[in-house]
Design a protein around this motif. Sequence first.
Motif, PDB file in Angstrom:
ATOM      1  N   GLU A   1       2.202   1.712  -3.384  1.00 53.37           N
ATOM      2  CA  GLU A   1       0.921   2.183  -4.207  1.00 53.37           C
ATOM      3  C   GLU A   1       0.900   3.777  -4.294  1.00 53.37           C
ATOM      4  O   GLU A   1       0.794   4.597  -5.210  1.00 53.37           O
ATOM      5  CB  GLU A   1      -0.225   1.725  -3.805  1.00 53.37           C
TER       6      GLU A   1
ATOM      7  N   GLN B   1       0.676  -0.981   0.103  1.00 49.31           N
ATOM      8  CA  GLN B   1      -0.008  -0.078   0.002  1.00 49.31           C
ATOM      9  C   GLN B   1       0.873   1.182  -0.005  1.00 49.31           C
ATOM     10  O   GLN B   1       0.431   2.076  -0.661  1.00 49.31           O
ATOM     11  CB  GLN B   1      -1.134  -0.122   1.043  1.00 49.31           C
TER      12      GLN B   1
ATOM     13  N   LYS C   1      -0.597  -5.990  -3.373  1.00 48.08           N
ATOM     14  CA  LYS C   1      -0.230  -5.142  -2.249  1.00 48.08           C
ATOM     15  C   LYS C   1      -0.534  -5.751  -0.928  1.00 48.08           C
ATOM     16  O   LYS C   1       0.002  -5.433  -0.005  1.00 48.08           O
ATOM     17  CB  LYS C   1      -0.932  -3.756  -2.264  1.00 48.08           C
TER      18      LYS C   1
ATOM     19  N   VAL D   1       2.232  -3.475  -6.487  1.00 47.88           N
ATOM     20  CA  VAL D   1       0.800  -2.632  -6.153  1.00 47.88           C
ATOM     21  C   VAL D   1      -0.327  -3.764  -6.519  1.00 47.88           C
ATOM     22  O   VAL D   1      -1.154  -4.012  -5.638  1.00 47.88           O
ATOM     23  CB  VAL D   1       0.769  -1.571  -7.067  1.00 47.88           C
TER      24      VAL D   1
END
Length: 436
Positions: free
Chosen positions: A38, A35, A258, A255
């Motif tokens: 991302e 996360q 994730k 990502v």
Amino acid sequence: MTKSDYEKNSITLPGAVAMGTGVMIGAGIFALTGQIAELAGPLFPLSFVVGAIVTAFSAYTYIKMSNAYPSAGGIGMILKKAYGPTTVAAGAALLMALSMVINESLVARTFGTYTLRAFGGDPDSVLVPILGVGLIVFAWLVNVSGNRSVGLLSIVMAVLKVGGIALFGAAGLWASGISFEATGGDMGATGFVASVALSILAFKGFTTITNSGAEVTDPHRNVGRAIIWSIAICVVVYLLVAFAVGSSLPLDRIVAAKDYALAEAAQPSLGQTGFYLTVALALVATASGLIASVFAVSRMLAMLTDMKMIPHSHFGMPGTIKDHTLVYTVVIAGFLTVFFDLSRIASLGAFFYLVMDIIIHWGVFRHLREEIGAQGWVLLTAIALDAAVLAAFAAMKWQSDPLIVVLGATGMALVFLFVGIFLARNPAPEDAHDHP
């Protein structure tokens, strides 16, 4: 509840460090690495460094307060000394408790996700929350067995996972030829600053130590030492792992995976054996993190109850207030585990924790800094850093998931309204002091 409800000197310095690292590494690496990538893009390893710097400024306040007033109430004690038995103190303390419970649900879902990956299951399966709730029940059973069981298990599991995860990071870097593959996809300055909100979540487990201050041996010295050691250990481990993940996978794959980024990164660099060892480490890390967090938050809620700052009902259950708050903790964590996904759980935790942190620093700056010998510029810097990260994170989430921003703001407003109504009808006495 009486002082005898707490087991003085039941947590050693190594045990306190193990509790802190147990909570941090449980969520920080396995649940948040993907996360953070991302939001931060290829700079995601640097996000952990910046998160550690922000956390260091925050930790200064907690260390100064804990050295002066070690307490099983921890954050509740700090807020009450800063603001008195007021709605601000009670509301912020409850935000902290809820952020810890949110963290437990984050860790529980991570446990379920990695367990299913080991068997080739779907990470979006309904089995994820079922396994997560099962882990929460296990953590409750360990906690009802007593503090010394928690401390011993925390030490054993912390040694296993810190050593194992550090080995994973080093082996991953070696196998990949120390080349960084997670390039491209620049998220911009706002995305990077927003990612620091999640990096801070990866370190906030140090507050677990603060909340157990009255039970740590030689607390005036060892609480601060345990906090410093925990953060330092986690910085090293996080950087090793972040670079290992970035060396094994391109950014888009990190990502995409994730919720289980470490397991995904282990396979190309370390093979199938490495994959299963990483999953095993994830299960150890999440289990120990949940046990340590449940231990701390239940005691914090018990202390707030003892201070007459939040209501309490035993609902017909036998035992002490600590036993009851332990049940409340696992029930709320279980609810969140079932109904929220990892991304939203992490976002809620970040909102609650950062707002509470700002309130603590401001209260100590206004009312206690001279009493405890704290430097005002450090406290103000901690506030400014928290505010910048919170603003960036809220802005990013408003674009991608406005509902969670609304839920976070509404939840915080309801917390303060709830304790405000309670305290208006049942004013907390000024002499309802925290336990030494």
